[in-house]
Design a protein around this motif. Structure first.
Motif, PDB file in Angstrom:
ATOM      1  N   VAL B  27       1.014  -0.987   0.129  1.00 23.06           N
ATOM      2  CA  VAL B  27       0.121   0.093   0.011  1.00 23.06           C
ATOM      3  C   VAL B  27       0.785   1.165  -0.109  1.00 23.06           C
ATOM      4  O   VAL B  27       1.739   1.364   1.022  1.00 23.06           O
ATOM      5  N   SER B  33      -2.820   9.123   1.918  1.00 26.08           N
ATOM      6  CA  SER B  33      -3.115   7.570   2.040  1.00 26.08           C
ATOM      7  C   SER B  33      -4.373   7.406   3.124  1.00 26.08           C
ATOM      8  O   SER B  33      -4.727   6.325   3.032  1.00 26.08           O
ATOM      9  N   TRP B  35      -7.220   8.255   2.787  1.00 26.62           N
ATOM     10  CA  TRP B  35      -8.601   7.804   2.208  1.00 26.62           C
ATOM     11  C   TRP B  35      -8.817   6.262   1.745  1.00 26.62           C
ATOM     12  O   TRP B  35      -9.775   5.867   1.448  1.00 26.62           O
ATOM     13  N   TYR B  36      -7.183   5.802   1.710  1.00 25.97           N
ATOM     14  CA  TYR B  36      -7.384   4.338   1.556  1.00 25.97           C
ATOM     15  C   TYR B  36      -8.123   3.462   2.907  1.00 25.97           C
ATOM     16  O   TYR B  36      -8.642   2.409   2.589  1.00 25.97           O
ATOM     17  N   TYR B  37      -8.311   4.042   3.878  1.00 24.63           N
ATOM     18  CA  TYR B  37      -8.950   3.317   5.048  1.00 24.63           C
ATOM     19  C   TYR B  37     -10.251   3.461   4.922  1.00 24.63           C
ATOM     20  O   TYR B  37     -11.160   2.566   5.559  1.00 24.63           O
ATOM     21  N   HIS B 102     -15.617   8.051   0.676  1.00 32.82           N
ATOM     22  CA  HIS B 102     -14.850   7.025  -0.167  1.00 32.82           C
ATOM     23  C   HIS B 102     -15.093   7.396  -1.703  1.00 32.82           C
ATOM     24  O   HIS B 102     -14.265   7.481  -2.195  1.00 32.82           O
ATOM     25  N   THR B 106     -12.322   9.483  -4.094  1.00 29.22           N
ATOM     26  CA  THR B 106     -11.919   8.933  -5.551  1.00 29.22           C
ATOM     27  C   THR B 106     -12.439   9.954  -6.369  1.00 29.22           C
ATOM     28  O   THR B 106     -11.707  10.159  -7.494  1.00 29.22           O
ATOM     29  N   SER B 111      -9.062   9.194  -8.995  1.00 25.77           N
ATOM     30  CA  SER B 111      -8.515   7.691  -8.953  1.00 25.77           C
ATOM     31  C   SER B 111      -9.371   6.883  -9.949  1.00 25.77           C
ATOM     32  O   SER B 111      -8.880   5.682 -10.307  1.00 25.77           O
ATOM     33  N   MET B 213      -3.274  -0.438  -5.555  1.00 23.05           N
ATOM     34  CA  MET B 213      -3.736   0.630  -5.135  1.00 23.05           C
ATOM     35  C   MET B 213      -3.649   1.953  -5.964  1.00 23.05           C
ATOM     36  O   MET B 213      -2.417   2.021  -6.752  1.00 23.05           O
ATOM     37  N   GLU B 239      -5.258  -0.423  10.037  1.00 22.93           N
ATOM     38  CA  GLU B 239      -6.914  -0.555   9.499  1.00 22.93           C
ATOM     39  C   GLU B 239      -7.670  -0.937  10.728  1.00 22.93           C
ATOM     40  O   GLU B 239      -8.640  -0.576  11.043  1.00 22.93           O
TER      41      GLU B 239
END
Lengths: 154, 353
Positions: B27, B33, B35-37, B102, B106, B111, B213, B239
């Motif tokens: 990752v 970063s 926002w990955y959660y 989310h 994006t 993304s 990712m 996480e």
């Protein structure tokens, strides 16, 4: 006349045949599924109410009756005749209420207003309240759809 | 070291492909970063929905006569029933909230750009099904509030040309909202929608694993080397900290602010004053309220529905439209996104005043 070249190959022809057959098969499966999920409309052609219940009603308040699965509203006019409405807002289908002091119909969902004759006078409603025909025959008060209209047209 | 059972299973399932993949997955670490959660937070709340949902169907009765009473029973008689319903209700809100976050991350990080168009599109469908899940669940307690919200919500599609009337009939199981609608909504809520969510989730997560990712546009443009951490265990542990925090907030809210339950809905009663839908539909609710009866030659609500429809289609195809994210066109789209967010927030606040 014989064409020099065939319009499609034998494979295309057979694929088309097979595809068409599969499509027809699928359609024959889908048809009953679609029929099944739409139940028949239950809107009544007419509702018969005992006139005795409504004879003595005043001209200030309204009375409710059951119009199929919708609320019906009966109102007595000053001249003694009756008005009947489907008590459902023409904006987005909420049930309306009658405010006696203001002599108006009101829909709380999105602030829609109708006057005492069901005419849309304020807020988002695009049309007057739907009217029903009222007739009195002996001891029966008969409420009918106006001129054979269907609910879908509303 | 593999135990005997592990290697026995692996020989048959071939699971080592997956475990090997997860061990090698990384990752990226950068200033966006966080926002990955959000993705795994959605999964957390979805899992809670499934578990509490299973529990609630043990007591819930999807009928005109039984619905309100059975929810009342869950709230008063069933041991800890009120907590289960409260968690289900709050977790639904949390899930939608994180779906929106989310999606916004994006959208703003763009993304969805090539090759992740299909991830976005499956995500849009997941959003729709999440909202539908919330909408259908709102009716199930069968009180005045939920009935009016459902009447309005199912009447909205009616304005769609040609198909609209049939959509309304399909949703309601007839001309009007009746006991049939309740039973049908229960079916949507507990079986049809979850099946679609599972399928779409499978596609969505597969695509993310396949493509890795996504990096923010700025990092990708600089072509600089971004620091990475292993997915397992480094990222998963982080996480889990987030999950623990979220669970704490969720349970606290669920215990101190359980959802209300009004008396059973009366199909013939006028709509009560002060009705409003769930918070995530408030912007739409307020828009419908302020639109006049006629705009040019169209009824106000028809115009609103057509706008939503067009917006939805544009939204779905956004990755294909926004194909030059770093250029002027891309910037205009970003500004549009921000304007829409401000609009939605402003309308929501207005509706609460």
């Amino acid at each position: 006349m014989k064409l020099k070249h065939s319009l499609f190959t034998r494979r295309q022809f057979l694929n088309g045949l097979l595809g068409g057959w599969l499509g027809a098969l699928l359609a024959s499966f889908l048809y009953p599924v679609i029929k099944f999920v739409f139940p028949p409309t239950r809107e009544p052609d007419q509702v018969i109410l005992p006139f005795a219940d409504f004879r003595d009603m005043n001209t200030v308040s309204v009375k409710n009756f059951l119009w199929g699965t919708k609320p019906g509203i009966l109102k007595k006019k000053n001249d003694g005749s009756y008005l009947a409405f489907v008590g459902v807002c023409t904006h987005l289908d909420c049930n309306v209420s009658y405010l006696e002091e203001q002599r108006k119909f009101f829909c709380a969902c999105h602030d829609g207003w109708y006057d005492e004759n069901g005419l849309n006078i304020g807020g988002p409603p695009p049309k007057p309240l739907r009217r029903l025909l009222v007739s009195i025959e002996g001891e029966d008060l008969i409420i009918k759809r106006e001129g054979g209209e269907r609910a879908e047209d509303q | 070291m593999k135990t005997g059972i592990q290697s026995w299973l692996d020989e048959r399932f071939g699971l080592s492909i997956i475990t090997k993949f997860l061990k090698e997955k990384t990752v990226p670490q950068h200033k966006h970063s966080i926002w990955y959660y959000t993705g795994s937070a959605i999964l957390l709340f979805f899992t809670i929905q499934i578990i509490t949902g299973f529990m609630l169907v043990f007591y819930y009765k999807p009928t005109l006569e039984g619905a309100n009473e059975s929810v009342a029973r869950i709230m008063t008689e069933v041991p800890l029933g009120w907590i289960i319903r409260s968690v289900h209700s709050w977790s639904a809100s949390f899930m939608i909230a994180f779906v929106l976050i989310h999606l916004l991350s994006t959208w703003l990080a763009k993304s969805y750009r090539k090759p992740r168009e299909l991830t976005w599109m499956s995500g849009v469908f997941l959003l729709v099904f999440s909202l539908l899940s919330g909408f259908t669940g709102y009716l199930l307690p069968w009180d005045d509030l939920s009935l009016s919200a459902t009447k309005v919500g199912t009447d909205i599609p009616r304005s769609i040309p040609l198909a609209g009337v049939w959509v309304t009939k399909f949703l309601r199981g007839g001309e009007d909202v009746t006991g049939d609608t309740l039973t049908r909504f229960f079916g949507f809520h507990v079986s049809i929608i979850p099946v679609f969510i599972f399928i779409l989730l499978g596609v969505h997560i597969y695509l993310i694993q396949k493509q890795g990712m996504s990096l923010p546009l700025s990092a990708e443009l600089k072509k600089e080397k971004v620091k990475e951490i292993p997915f397992w265990p480094n990222f998963v542990y982080r996480e889990m900290i987030v999950w623990l925090l979220l669970l704490g907030i969720l349970f606290s809210l669920a215990i101190f602010f359980p959802p209300s339950l009004d008396k059973a809905a009366d199909l013939m009663a006028p709509a009560p004053e002060g009705i409003r839908p769930e918070w995530y539909f408030l912007f739409l609710f307020q828009t419908l309220k302020i639109l006049p009866a006629k705009i040019l030659f169209l009824p106000g609500d028809t115009l609103a529905v057509l706008l939503i429809l067009v917006a939805g289609i544009v939204f779905f195809f956004l990755p294909l439209i926004d194909n030059k994210p770093a250029e002027r066109k891309g910037k205009i789209i970003t500004i549009t996104a921000l304007v829409l967010i401000v609009y939605a927030v402003a309308m929501t606040v207005w509706s609460l005043l």
